[in-house]
Structure formats: structure tokens, C-alpha cells
Design an enzyme around this catalytic site. Structure first.
Site, PDB file in Angstrom:
ATOM      1  N   HIS A   1       0.853  -1.195   0.000  1.00 51.94           N
ATOM      2  CA  HIS A   1       0.000   0.000   0.000  1.00 51.94           C
ATOM      3  C   HIS A   1       0.883   1.237   0.000  1.00 51.94           C
ATOM      4  O   HIS A   1       1.867   1.282   0.727  1.00 51.94           O
ATOM      5  CB  HIS A   1      -0.899  -0.011   1.237  1.00 51.94           C
ATOM      6  CG  HIS A   1      -2.036   0.959   1.162  1.00 51.94           C
ATOM      7  ND1 HIS A   1      -1.845   2.321   1.235  1.00 51.94           N
ATOM      8  CD2 HIS A   1      -3.363   0.771   1.009  1.00 51.94           C
ATOM      9  CE1 HIS A   1      -3.034   2.924   1.131  1.00 51.94           C
ATOM     10  NE2 HIS A   1      -3.968   2.008   0.992  1.00 51.94           N
TER      11      HIS A   1
ATOM     12  N   ARG B   1      -6.342   9.842  -0.559  1.00 47.70           N
ATOM     13  CA  ARG B   1      -6.064  10.285  -1.930  1.00 47.70           C
ATOM     14  C   ARG B   1      -7.357  10.345  -2.736  1.00 47.70           C
ATOM     15  O   ARG B   1      -7.546  11.230  -3.550  1.00 47.70           O
ATOM     16  CB  ARG B   1      -5.045   9.359  -2.591  1.00 47.70           C
ATOM     17  CG  ARG B   1      -3.618   9.661  -2.152  1.00 47.70           C
ATOM     18  CD  ARG B   1      -2.649   8.568  -2.578  1.00 47.70           C
ATOM     19  NE  ARG B   1      -2.912   7.337  -1.854  1.00 47.70           N
ATOM     20  CZ  ARG B   1      -3.024   6.137  -2.414  1.00 47.70           C
ATOM     21  NH1 ARG B   1      -2.877   5.997  -3.711  1.00 47.70           N
ATOM     22  NH2 ARG B   1      -3.284   5.078  -1.668  1.00 47.70           N
TER      23      ARG B   1
END
Ligand SMILES: Cc1cc2nc3c(=O)[nH]c(=O)nc-3n(C[C@H](O)[C@H](O)[C@H](O)COP(=O)(O)OP(=O)(O)OC[C@H]3O[C@@H](n4cnc5c(N)ncnc54)[C@H](O)[C@@H]3O)c2cc1C
Lengths: 659, 256
Positions: A257, A273
Site C-alpha cells: 500500500h 487520496r
């Protein structure tokens, strides 16, 4: 000799295990769930960001449907997925989320009217339609064409697991906590249950069942730094491996990740994000658009993680006492948004870093996160080689994610696969698996064997320390089987892991208590974990191409010609020190979406010889079906509906597609 | 805007040597007696009690029992008494504590050994007793659009749903000390959450059956202990007070 009989034994009390248990219970079967920890504390509870389901309710998700979800998932998998399974999944995900809604998950909802949002670091205005008001909303996640990730603030896993945990209790299903399955009971190609150790008393019990389901989650903790809960050690997957009969699929496919905080490795969700956060380097420069001008921070996870590592290798990382990192900047999202939708992130920053992400940048770097590999099953969740053994959720490879999983597809998979596999388990119990056909002799043999193994550990005098073995394994995996891989390093890794495996047969414990004994637990687990680690490293060494999260610097191309296949690992004899690796073709000839360019970097892959013909065939087929009928077009290319349990067939209603 | 790492004590000061006293007792072992044991650990930057306890177990005493799962303050496994106060060990930085630290298991719950207690068993019992799940007789058609819900209502429900069943509230509760059957703030909050949710079709009279006594909402003495220690900052007292008013009403209107 303590023996418990049941129809269905479910090993694992996370989202996948609980949904399976509820499903078989609804079919009238007796079911028991085993878990290392109270079910609601399973790793699933930590999922923050959300669950993908193509409801298409919100303005930014308008026009979404199963077809687009299908395409995103297959591309995300770098064509490693079983496309029939992907179709089964995308068609069931909306049903799964609606079921969870009815069971009490407080999904965040669409609010009519206009609101400000941040997309690509710019403020935009989003207007929600009147008729969508009050339906389940969605946020943006990486690798998806539409905003499809449904959520409850950033506590999605928590609310899902609590709703399912409550349903488990409502259905009167016993969840036996602090119980650890040590071995499967099996004879020939039939599984009959498991030998289980009580972690409080040390007592061994044989659970004999018509069907046994492993839903034990991933194996992230073979790595030194992982976002996973500390109980995600892959030992459940090792139960299957150690039978010598069941196979594991694609174990080398391990996802990193992009944004875990240093040093603890705790995740900050992709929602950061998705909701508009950006990545910055040592100069404060937003670098992702330089590499991926189109998708930027929201490229697929494997891509973002590699780009970040690449950028740090260029000297653009921020040096710190703990090594280099980059910055995640969510300051542009504003206090109100962060305190409501990213509160868990804010808590984590405050407690573990002492910073306030409303005002300060978050130090992050790519960290082990998800295990695409797992127990190989067919689309019913059953092992093709060991009958009566089922698996679903992160521990399984049925195979939805191929070589890279999209964010939000995992919690969706846990419940969807639980729903589907439960039906097949019930069918199995009602037909071929119906009769329990196991003698007490066999049960005794397995109980004795496990007892002897534990005694051998307790009495061991070889001098090896569990902690040292474990730390070495974690370091080897981190340094040599990470984001960027090379043949040389992988070879070294395999050798070092083999050495550790040999040494793990000579452990000496300092605590000899047969009951509660954390050191004994660590000892038998590290033996299993080393086998899992070897499956990952050996699979990665042999796969001389790059696909999804598996990236070989010495073989940077995706090579469909030689490698459009699934890796299968078996461990034939306990005394072996390497898995046997075989392969299973992924046929191009019946793919709905033939392999193509994934859309990141430059087009750079070797085609499969069948691809061209299949592409032409798909075009020809589609030319004959009217453009307006998306269902007929899909049906003409690949059948999947007949594979679904009847209960879950049928279309999903949307605002724009009323039933 | 800062682009620097937060300063930690080790940046400036000499490394501290922590003196961690752990209350140890193994009920499985007839020879074991409750006693405090001292472990000394060199503090590291950003060290949490999770890191410190694992360090002790890995390098000093492999028999030490404690529970961690998510180690990120999300799963509720690691509640213990930290210098006498209930809290989550995993997200407690040693830098906020003095050099001398005392750790003890959470009271009220069954002790498994050392710092490990059986909160899971108690929580399951509570859920069964309070039938703490959505009760609905509506038919589900999974192919149809979901039921609508006001966005604000979904947020309010989530606000109460954030409880992680860690048990801190019960460990800090005066009533729980006297009444083993008390459902605690965790139980009352759960009923408040279900009551708020239109999908749960029960009435106040139904809830009254479950919590309308001294083991339920009338057992609370409003000492605020639960709210003080709740790691998720839930507004427990407001919820309990509100539920008490609603239950009183339910009692009056049903003629009790
Ligand atoms: C920090 C984090 C955030 C995430 N966020 C998201 C997200 O936003 N969206 C998304 O889609 N995915 C997300 N994921 C991934 C997702 O949470 C997991 O893949 C998923 O929850 C796995 O569920 P599971 O039921 O398969 O396994 P788990 O939840 O891991 O449950 C495993 C169960 O097995 C039990 N068990 C294990 N071994 C044994 C044994 N030997 N004997 C008995 N019991 C055993 C355990 O006690 C546990 O109950 C996230 C993952 C992490 C690490």
C-alpha cells in the site's frame, strides 16, 4: 480424546468467515466458528476506506454498472483474475451491500444539492440529484473509472464487521474464541475437520465436520513492516498447504500500500487520496503527475507504490532516522472533511505521530498490505484437490484479484464470497459430502500427531530462538521479496529461508508450560510461516516476468506468452524444504476481456499467441448484438450467471436501470 | 505548515530507562500468586506500550501474556490499566508517561493471565442478553434499491456505532464494581444506537424490557467514569441520560 461434531466448521471470524456461517445457518445447517480472537476484533475491523459496489447513486458514480466494475477489476489484476469469478463478484456486490444496509450498516448517504469537493488538488462543485437523496453514496478509490467505493466515514470495516457479528449472534451461531486450528483432519482427497488448540488452556480438540472452511485472512506478517493486524500470519493458509494435497495459488502476489505511516506501518486509507490528498517529495513537489499524468495519485496501488519507491531511489525521499519517506498531504481537504470522513486517520496521526493532518503533512511510505495469493479454490470456494475443504476471503485464491487487488474490492469480496460459498457448502453437505465418513482411529492419529509436535517443541533442546528466527524471516522478506525483485536477491532469499526452516526444527523454548504459553504459540506459528514465506519467495523467483504487484527488475515486461498462468504450490512431505511449484493456464480463448494494455507507463508487454484471435472474435461477436443491450452483449461473450447460486442471480436495480 | 517530523523526547534528551511494573498472575497455574514484576526497557523513539511489551516478551520473559491485534487503536483488544487508568495500550506512547509505569489487567472481566482478560466472552453475553442486533421483519429483496436514509441520520448512527467494545467504560464504572450484571455504558450505548436506527423495528416498550432496571439504564450513578476513559470519545453520559428519560416515559405510558 475430545471430539466435537458439526455440519460446517468455519475457521476464522472475520467478515468472510461470519458471512459464510450466517449463510449455511440460514440453510438449516449446524455451524461452528473458530477464531484466535473475539470475532469483532478480527483484522476486518481495521478496513477504513470502503467497499466497492456499482450502485451508481452519486453524481460522480453516475452511469456505473457491473460492466465497468468488471473491467476495472480485470485490468487491476493485470489479467491474472478468473474473469468468470470477477463477473460473479461484480454482480453480487450490490446485493451484498444492500443486505448489509438492511442489517444495520450506517452507510454514508447521498445528500441532494451542491457541495465543494477536492479533485486532482482543485476545488470543484458536485451536484447531487434529488432522486438520489438518501441512497448509499460512494467515494473515489485508485484504479476505478467511477466513484464506486461505498463507505461509512472511515470506519467501513468496523461497521460491516459489527453488523455481521450481530447477525451471527442473532442466528445463535457459536463463535469459539481464542481457539487456534493447528491441522486439518484429512484422508486421501477428503477433508474432515481440524485439530484445534485452546489458547487459554492448551487443550486439543478434534472438530469433525462435513465441510471445513478456512477464512483466516492474509499472510502480511511474514514481512517486517505490514499494515496488517499482528494475527495475520498466514497460518490458516498453512493448514491447507500442510495437507500435501490442497494447493495454494499465486502466493508471490503481495500488495504494498502506498501510504502507511512510518515507523509503525499503520495504514492511512486510500480514501485520503480518493478524497483529494496528494503525495509530495522532499522538495514539497507533487511528483505523481510526472509519472502517471492521467491517473496521478489514483493509479492502481501497485503502480503508485512502485513510483514512490522509484522516486525515493532518485534521492527525492525525505531522510529520517527511520529511513526515507514521502509526504501525504491532505491539508487541502479542510478541517470539516477530515474530522468527519477521515477521523480515524486524524486519530492515528495524533496518537502515533503527534501531528495534526489538518495542518501538517503525514510521513508515509509503501508498506506490505494485502495477500492476493491463498488457498486455491474453484468458483464454488472448494479446493479442487481436497474435497470438503472450502476457503473464502483474503485466505482464498478463487481468483478475483489476480496479481493486484483494487482498493475496496477486498471487503466486498469477503462478504460476496461468503454469500456465494455458503450456498455451495450447503449444497455439498446436502449431497456428496452428506455423510460423515471418518473413523475414530483417524481422529486419534491426528490428535496424537499434533500432541507429539507440541511436546517436541516443549522438550526441544536444539538451542534455536523463536524470536531470532522470526525476525530473520521478516527481514529477508522485506529486503529481498519486496516491491522491486531480482533473480539474484530472490535466490538468496530462498536459501536463507530454507536455512531458517531447518533451524526452526531445532527450537528451544524458555517457557515449558503446556497451557497458555505465548512462546510455544510463536514457535509453532513460525514453522508454518516459514513454509508460507518459501511459497512466496520461490514463486517470485520462478516467475520471470512482471505482472501487477509482482515486479521483476530483471524481467520488467508482462509476458503473456509464457506467464499467463496461475502459480500453484504444494508441500508434499513435512520434511521437505521447498514447495513444489506447478502452473495452471489462464485460457485467453474464453476471456470476456482479452489481455491488453493496462494503461500505466508505456505499453510494454508480450502478447499471448491466442490474444489476437480472441480480440477479433470478441469484436465480431459484439458487432452482432445491439449496442444498447449491455446484458445481451455480456452474455454473448462469456457465461457466468449459471455458475452463481440461484439465490444471487438476477439484475441489480439502479436509479437509471429500474427493474 | 510543517514539513518536519514531530520532535520526540529522544531527539533532545538522553534515552530513558523505563521501569515497567506488571501485575502478573496465571490462574491456570496453581503455584502462581498475583505479584508485581519489574521489567526495565530502554525507551526508543515513538515507542508505544505495544512496542515495549513485545520487547519485554521477546527479550526478557516469553511467558508474559497480553492481547494486541490491530495495534492501531481500532480493534479494542488491548485495554488495560495504565498507571491505574483504563486505556488502550497500543496507542499509548511511552513518552507521555513517567519513567515508572504500572500495568495491570482490566478489572471487572474474567482474567485469562497477566494483562489478558476475557472481554470477548462478556461482550457476547451482553449482546445476547440485550438482543443487540437489528430486529426487522421486512422482506429483503436484494435486487431492489436500498431503503433510503437521511444522510445526517446515518452520520448520527455511525457516531454511536464507533464503540469498539474495549471494556474501558466498565473498568471505570462504579456501578459495575457492585453489580456484575450491569450492562455498562457499552450496552446502553448499543441500545441507544439501535433505537436511533429506523431499521430496528422495536419500540421503547421492547427496549424497556431489556434495560429498564438496575442492571440497565437505572443502574447508572452518573459518575462519568465511562466517558472520561472512552478511547473513542463517545458522548456516553448524554446517551445514558437520554435513554433514561425515554425508558421512564416508556414505563409511565405502559402503566408500569
Ligand atoms: C489497515 C487495513 C485497511 C484496509 N482497508 C480496506 C478497505 O478500505 N477496503 C477493502 O476492501 N479492504 C481493505 N483492507 C483489506 C481487508 O480489510 C481484508 O482483506 C479483509 O478484511 C479480510 O477479511 P477476512 O475475513 O478474509 O479475514 P480477517 O478479517 O483477517 O479474519 C481472519 C479470521 O481468522 C481467524 N484465524 C486466523 N488463523 C486462525 C487459526 N489458525 N485458527 C482459528 N482462527 C484463525 C482470526 O481470528 C480472524 O477471526 C484493509 C486492510 C488493512 C490491513
Amino acid at each position: 480424546m475430545k471430539v466435537v461434531y458439526t455440519d460446517v466448521l468455519v475457521i476464522g471470524g472475520g467478515l468472510a468467515g461470519l458471512r459464510t456461517a450466517v449463510g449455511v445457518r440460514q440453510r438449516g445447517l449446524d455451524v461452528l466458528v473458530l477464531s484466535l480472537v473475539p470475532a469483532k476484533r478480527s483484522h476486518s475491523v481495521a478496513a477504513q476506506g470502503g467497499m466497492q459496489a456499482s450502485l451508481g447513486n452519486s453524481a460522480m458514480g453516475a452511469g456505473d454498472n457491473e460492466d465497468i466494475h468488471f473491467e476495472d477489476t480485470v485490468r487491476g489484476s493485470d489479467w491474472g483474475a478468473d474473469q468468470r469469478v470477477v463477473r460473479m463478484f461484480v454482480n453480487t456486490a450490490p446485493k451484498a451491500i444492500r443486505e448489509l444496509a438492511a442489517w444495520g450498516v450506517p452507510w454514508s448517504r447521498v445528500a441532494r444539492g451542491s457541495r465543494e469537493s477536492v479533485v486532482n488538488a482543485e476545488k470543484i462543485t458536485i451536484s447531487e440529484a434529488d432522486d438520489a437523496h438518501g441512497l448509499i453514496t460512494a467515494r473515489d478509490f485508485g484504479g476505478t473509472k467511477k466513484w464506486r467505493t461505498c463507505y461509512t466515514s472511515d470506519g467501513t470495516g468496523h461497521t460491516m464487521l459489527y453488523a455481521l457479528g450481530d447477525q451471527t449472534i442473532a442466528h445463535g451461531i457459536p463463535v469459539l474464541e481464542r481457539q487456534e486450528a493447528l491441522a486439518l483432519l484429512h484422508e486421501g482427497n477428503r477433508c474432515h475437520g481440524a485439530v484445534v488448540r485452546d489458547l487459554i488452556t492448551g487443550e486439543l480438540t478434534a472438530y469433525v465436520a462435513k465441510a471445513t472452511t478456512i477464512a483466516t485472512g492474509g499472510y502480511g506478517r511474514i514481512y517486517k513492516v505490514s499494515t496488517n493486524a499482528i494475527i495475520c500470519e498466514g497460518t490458516g493458509i498453512a493448514l491447507a498447504l500442510e495437507t500435501g494435497v490442497a494447493t495454494l495459488g499465486n502466493m508471490e502476489a503481495v500488495q504494498f500500500h502506498p501510504t502507511a505511516i512510518i515507523t509503525a506501518g499503520i495504514l492511512t486509507t486510500e480514501g485520503c487520496r480518493g478524497d483529494g490528498g496528494v503525495l509530495r517529495d522532499v522538495d514539497g513537489h507533487r511528483f505523481m503527475p510526472d509519472y502517471e499524468p492521467e491517473k496521478k495519485e489514483l493509479a492502481s496501488r501497485d503502480v503508485v507504490s512502485r513510483r514512490m519507491t522509484e522516486h525515493m531511489r532518485k534521492g527525492k525521499g525525505v531522510p529520517s532516522r527511520y529511513g526515507d519517506h514521502l509526504w501525504l498531504d491532505i491539508t487541502g481537504l479542510g478541517r470539516a472533511h477530515i474530522e468527519k470522513n477521515l477521523r480515524e486517520v486524524k486519530d492515528i496521526c495524533e496518537y502515533f505521530l503527534g501531528i495534526n493532518p489538518v495542518e501538517q503533512w503525514i510521513p508515509v511510505r509503501p508498506t506490505q498490505h494485502y495477500s492476493m495469493g491463498g488457498i486455491r479454490t474453484d468458483h464454488t470456494g472448494q479446493s479442487p484437490t481436497l474435497k470438503g475443504l472450502f476457503s473464502c476471503g483474503e485466505s482464498a485464491c478463487w481468483d478475483l484479484h489476480g496479481f493486484n487487488r483494487l482498493g475496496g474490492n477486498s471487503v466486498a469480496e469477503t462478504v460476496v464470497s461468503g454469500m456465494i460459498v455458503a450456498e455451495f457448502i450447503a449444497d455439498y453437505c446436502e449431497t456428496e459430502g452428506g455423510e460423515l465418513s471418518i473413523g475414530t482411529g483417524l481422529v486419534r492419529e491426528f490428535l496424537d500427531r499434533e500432541r507429539q509436535r507440541l511436546d517436541a517443541l516443549l522438550l526441544g533442546t536444539g538451542g534455536e530462538s523463536v524470536t531470532a528466527l522470526r525476525e530473520s524471516m521478516e527481514t529477508v522478506m522485506m529486503d529481498k521479496v519486496g516491491i522491486f525483485r531480482t533473480g539474484e536477491e530472490l535466490e538468496a532469499a530462498v536459501q536463507e529461508l530454507q536455512d531458517l526452516l531447518h533451524r526452526s526444527r531445532n527450537i528451544t523454548l524458555r517457557t515449558k508450560a503446556p497451557g497458555a504459553n505465548p512462546e510455544l504459540v510463536a514457535a509453532y506459528r513460525v514453522q508454518k510461516m516459514l513454509k508460507i514465506a518459501l511459497c512466496v519467495a520461490q514463486g517470485a523467483l520462478l516467475r520471470t516476468e512482471s505482472r501487477g504487484a509482482h515486479f521483476r527488475e530483471d524481467y520488467p515486461q508482462r509476458n503473456d506468452r509464457d506467464w499467463l498462468k496461475r502459480t500453484l504450490a504444494t508441500w508434499e512431505n513435512d520434511s521437505d524444504d521447498l514447495p513444489s511449484i506447478h502452473y495452471e493456464e489462464i485460457p485467453v480463448t474464453d476471456m470476456e476481456l482479452p489481455p491488453g494494455f493496462r494503461g500505466y507507463g508505456t505499453r510494454n508487454h508480450v502478447d499471448h499467441p491466442d490474444t489476437e484471435a480472441r480480440v477479433a472474435e470478441v469484436e465480431k461477436t459484439l458487432a452482432e448484438v445491439p449496442e444498447a443491450d449491455r446484458f445481451a452483449r455480456q452474455q454473448a461473450l462469456m457465461d457466468y450467471e449459471s455458475l452463481l447460486p440461484e439465490k444471487y442471480r438476477g439484475r441489480n436495480e439502479r436509479l437509471t436501470e429500474r427493474l | 505548515m510543517s514539513t518536519r517530523m514531530p520532535a520526540s523526547p529522544a531527539d533532545t534528551a538522553v534515552v530513558r530507562r523505563l521501569k515497567i511494573h506488571v501485575l502478573r498472575y496465571n490462574p491456570q497455574d496453581p503455584a502462581s500468586k498475583p505479584h508485581l514484576e519489574l521489567f526495565e526497557v530502554d525507551e526508543a523513539p515513538s515507542m508505544t506500550l505495544f512496542v515495549a511489551l513485545n520487547d519485554i516478551r521477546d527479550r526478557q520473559d516469553p511467558s508474559l501474556q497480553f492481547d494486541f491485534v490491530c495495534r492501531a487503536g481500532i480493534c479494542g483488544s488491548c485495554a488495560m490499566l495504565i498507571n491505574g487508568r483504563p486505556g488502550l495500550a497500543c496507542r499509548t506512547l511511552t513518552s507521555v508517561l513517567g519513567e515508572r509505569i504500572t500495568l495491570a489487567p482490566l478489572p471487572f472481566f474474567e482474567l485469562i493471565g497477566d494483562l489478558s482478560v476475557n472481554t470477548g466472552k462478556w461482550m457476547r453475553g451482553m449482546s445476547e442478553r440485550l438482543e443487540a442486533w437489528i430486529h426487522s421483519s421486512s422482506e429483503m429483496d436484494l435486487r431492489r434499491l436500498e431503503e433510503r436514509m437521511e444522510p445526517e441520520l446515518a452520520e448520527q448512527i455511525y457516531e454511536l456505532e464507533r464503540c469498539i467494545e474495549c471494556g474501558c467504560c466498565l473498568a471505570a464504572c462504579g456501578t459495575a464494581r457492585m453489580r456484575q450484571e450491569f450492562v455498562g455504558a457499552v450496552g446502553l450505548n448499543k441500545i441507544a444506537r439501535l433505537r436511533l436506527d429506523p431499521r430496528d423495528q422495536r419500540t421503547d416498550a421492547d427496549y424497556y424490557e431489556l434495560i429498564g432496571d438496575d442492571d440497565g439504564v437505572f443502574g447508572c450513578m452518573s459518575l462519568l467514569g465511562c466517558q472520561d476513559v472512552c478511547p473513542k470519545d463517545l458522548d456516553l453520559q448524554t446517551q445514558i441520560a437520554y435513554m433514561r428519560r425515554k425508558m421512564l416515559r416508556a414505563a409511565v405510558f405502559s402503566g408500569r
